[in-house]
Design a protein around this motif. Structure first.
Motif, short mmCIF file in Angstrom:
data_model
loop_
_atom_site.label_atom_id
_atom_site.label_comp_id
_atom_site.label_asym_id
_atom_site.label_seq_id
_atom_site.Cartn_x
_atom_site.Cartn_y
_atom_site.Cartn_z
N ALA A 259 25.50 4.61 27.79
CA ALA A 259 26.00 6.03 27.06
C ALA A 259 26.48 6.24 25.73
N PHE A 260 26.38 7.27 25.38
CA PHE A 260 26.85 7.49 23.89
C PHE A 260 28.15 8.09 23.94
N MET A 261 29.25 7.74 23.25
CA MET A 261 30.50 8.38 23.19
C MET A 261 30.36 9.97 22.74
N ASP A 262 31.14 10.93 23.22
CA ASP A 262 31.38 12.12 22.50
C ASP A 262 32.71 11.93 21.63
N LYS A 263 33.93 12.23 22.37
CA LYS A 263 35.06 11.90 21.84
C LYS A 263 35.63 10.40 21.60
N PHE A 264 35.81 10.04 20.39
CA PHE A 264 35.87 8.57 20.10
C PHE A 264 37.33 8.02 20.78
N HIS A 265 36.99 7.03 21.40
CA HIS A 265 38.25 6.18 22.10
C HIS A 265 37.78 4.79 22.22
N PRO A 266 38.51 3.82 21.69
CA PRO A 266 37.96 2.27 21.64
C PRO A 266 37.86 1.84 22.94
N VAL A 267 38.49 2.51 24.15
CA VAL A 267 38.32 1.64 25.41
C VAL A 267 37.43 2.58 26.20
N THR A 268 36.79 3.30 25.63
CA THR A 268 35.86 4.12 26.59
C THR A 268 34.94 3.37 27.50
N VAL A 269 34.94 3.74 28.75
CA VAL A 269 34.07 3.24 29.75
C VAL A 269 33.41 4.52 30.59
N TYR A 270 31.90 4.19 30.90
CA TYR A 270 31.38 5.35 31.31
C TYR A 270 30.84 4.81 32.84
N SER A 271 30.28 3.27 32.85
CA SER A 271 29.73 2.66 34.05
C SER A 271 30.75 2.94 35.28
N ASP A 274 32.06 -0.18 36.48
CA ASP A 274 33.06 -1.07 35.71
C ASP A 274 34.46 -0.81 35.73
N HIS A 275 35.05 -1.15 36.94
CA HIS A 275 36.21 -0.51 37.20
C HIS A 275 37.56 -1.11 36.24
N GLN A 276 37.23 -2.35 35.49
CA GLN A 276 38.46 -2.81 34.80
C GLN A 276 38.09 -2.78 33.49
N GLY A 277 37.15 -2.13 33.02
CA GLY A 277 36.84 -1.98 31.55
C GLY A 277 36.33 -3.12 30.88
N ARG A 278 35.65 -4.13 31.55
CA ARG A 278 35.15 -5.28 31.04
C ARG A 278 34.24 -5.01 29.89
N TYR A 279 33.22 -3.85 30.07
CA TYR A 279 32.15 -3.66 29.09
C TYR A 279 32.62 -2.23 28.37
N SER A 280 33.87 -2.13 28.06
CA SER A 280 34.18 -0.95 27.20
C SER A 280 33.59 -0.96 25.95
N TYR A 281 33.96 0.03 25.14
CA TYR A 281 33.14 0.26 23.83
C TYR A 281 33.74 -0.95 23.02
N ASP A 282 35.11 -1.09 22.87
CA ASP A 282 35.64 -2.28 22.06
C ASP A 282 35.52 -3.45 22.60
N ASN A 283 35.29 -3.81 23.81
CA ASN A 283 34.99 -5.08 24.34
C ASN A 283 33.83 -5.93 24.18
N GLN A 284 32.80 -4.90 23.76
CA GLN A 284 31.56 -5.52 23.90
C GLN A 284 31.25 -6.47 22.95
N VAL A 285 32.20 -6.86 21.58
CA VAL A 285 32.13 -7.67 20.85
C VAL A 285 32.59 -9.02 21.43
N ASN A 286 33.60 -8.93 22.35
CA ASN A 286 34.19 -10.04 23.08
C ASN A 286 33.29 -10.54 23.98
N ILE A 287 32.82 -9.73 24.79
CA ILE A 287 31.65 -10.15 25.88
C ILE A 287 30.28 -10.78 25.33
#
Length: 472
Positions: A259-271, A274-287
């Protein structure tokens, strides 16, 4: 005119334990919904009549020269290791050489069960097929490495998910379908011969300049870093960055809960999974660092000195955060008109993102408004943005044509989640016009016609998409 695809089948020369040869399961009434003529021409494919292409890309007819097979792999899914996954609903038809000499795969997705299906039905329904078709082609237009869509076919059958839904098959093109999880499959089995064969094949196909596994790892890492930062630069959240969805070629693959974000927030999750936010927007660089560490582990057995290899590969992976920071600074500096941003520019970028978070600013429209030196709309405190904008204008005063740069890197239009959902709903009802309109507009994301300006609007409250789903 008869459909002609100049197939080659190099992956099929690897040992039999790399795949299972089989054909697709036939479907009742295939109908061609979309065919990518431009991509087909680049692949040297001669199109046939729609009826013939529906039979081929629906799975009822094996095209001449194809060697259908389902690839095997493993993978970490949300951090848990599955020792055997594989193409549970996909078949590699074969490979072709593009006009530039690059070898690419042609794969059918949703073509029926394989030995790797586990409990799945091997099918796909229309929504995810059109979603991946649209998003992958939008990515291509944005200049982000991605698999691409060649054809979409309705099957004339229903598939069962939460309810009965119209079935479809996607034919996609990829530089290859070799994944980190492919290496993990042979590593987990201590199959050194298979691991060596996979390494040799991957190096020869994607990184011929790599003389050692160290070289290959560095090259893969460089591509992955650039890819993930490009995702972040357009507000994209992959949603399932499992190791089986991380390609050695450095392409975006699988657009299920993406998904593409509408409102910006660094911990956004759509999946939705993904109940724990493992693949949130900002965590993609860590993953991506974590995924590359898994690849590094798989390369250790290829080295004669295991202890030294572990130390060397660890050092390579540990350089990733600083490389990511550098690439992120370059990309986001350009998004605000700074051609070569330095660490001194980080506060300016960071303050903008904090303002966007606090005021729930639309990610795409905010950067595009800055690109056009226009008002930033739908924010609660315009005065705060005005203060930031004064600092920003002072900084870019010395830049050469900063607005031109920004308009080249900040798209005017993206495949917004609510628009994609509207398109899918219409297609299920037999109306393909919203799909074709989105395809047309998203093919030129940096140049928007006035008549299509409605596609830039954020969702109304009743249109907000809060969760996205895998097609299975």
């Amino acid at each position: 005119m008869t459909l002609q695809i100049p197939f080659q089948n190099s992956y099929g020369t690897l040992p039999d334990r790399f795949y299972t040869r089989q054909t697709a399961e036939p479907v009742r009434a295939p109908e061609l919904l979309a065919f990518n003529e431009g991509l087909a021409a680049d692949l040297g494919i001669t199109a046939g009549l729609p009826e013939e292409m529906a039979q081929v890309f629906g799975g009822n007819k094996v095209p001449e020269g194809a060697d259908p097979l389902a690839q095997i792999y493993a993978g970490h899914q949300f951090g848990g290791f599955s020792p055997q996954l594989g193409d549970g609903r996909a078949l590699l038809l074969g490979e072709v050489l593009k006009t530039n000499g690059q070898r690419v795969d042609i794969q059918m997705k949703g073509s029926g069960r394989t030995p790797y299906s586990r409990n799945g039905d091997g099918r796909a329904w229309l929504g995810p097929v059109l979603r991946e078709y649209l998003l992958s082609e939008a990515f291509h237009a944005l200049g982000i490495p991605t698999t691409r869509a060649l054809a979409a076919v309705a099957t004339g059958e229903r598939v069962q998910r939460e309810t009965g839904l119209p079935g479809a098959v996607l034919t996609r093109v990829a530089s290859s379908h070799i994944r980190v999880g492919t290496f993990q499959y042979f590593y987990a089995r201590r199959d050194l011969e298979g691991l060596q064969a996979l390494y040799d094949y991957t190096r020869d196909r994607h990184y011929p300049q790599a003389e050692t596994p160290h070289d290959l790892l560095r090259a893969v890492i460089a591509r992955q870093i650039k890819l993930v930062v490009q995702w972040m630069g357009v507000g994209f959240i992959h949603g399932v960055m499992n190791t089986d969805n991380t390609t050695l070629s450095g392409e975006t693959i699988d657009f299920g809960p993406a998904a593409f974000m509408d409102k910006f927030h660094p911990v956004t999750v759509y999946s939705s999974i993904d109940h724990q936010g493992r693949y949130s927007y900002d965590n993609q660089v860590n993953i991506i660092c974590w995924n590359m560490a898994q690849l590094a582990s798989c390369l250790v057995p290829l080295m004669s000195d295991g202890d030294a290899a572990v130390a060397a590969f660890t050092e390579i992976v540990n350089t990733m955060p600083e490389q990511i920071r550098t690439e992120w600074l370059r990309a986001f500096g350009q998004k605000i008109g700074i051609a070569s941003a330095t660490t001194e520019d980080e506060p300016l970028i960071g303050d903008l993102l904090r303002l966007m978070t606090q005021q729930e600013a639309d990610f795409t429209n905010t950067f595009r408004a800055l690109s056009e030196d226009a008002e930033i709309k739908n924010v609660s405190d315009p005065a705060a943005f005005a203060v930031w904008r004064a600092r920003w204008r002072q900084r870019i005063a010395a830049e050469d044509a900063p607005q031109d740069l920004m308009c080249r890197v900040n798209p005017a239009v993206i495949p917004r989640n609510h628009r994609v959902e509207h398109m899918i709903t219409a297609a299920v009802d037999g109306d393909m016009e919203p799909f074709h309109r989105l395809m047309r507009v998203l093919s030129k994301p940096y140049a928007l016609a006035v008549a299509d300006a409605d596609l830039t609007a954020p969702p109304q409250p009743n249109e907000v998409v809060k969760a996205t789903f895998c097609g299975t």
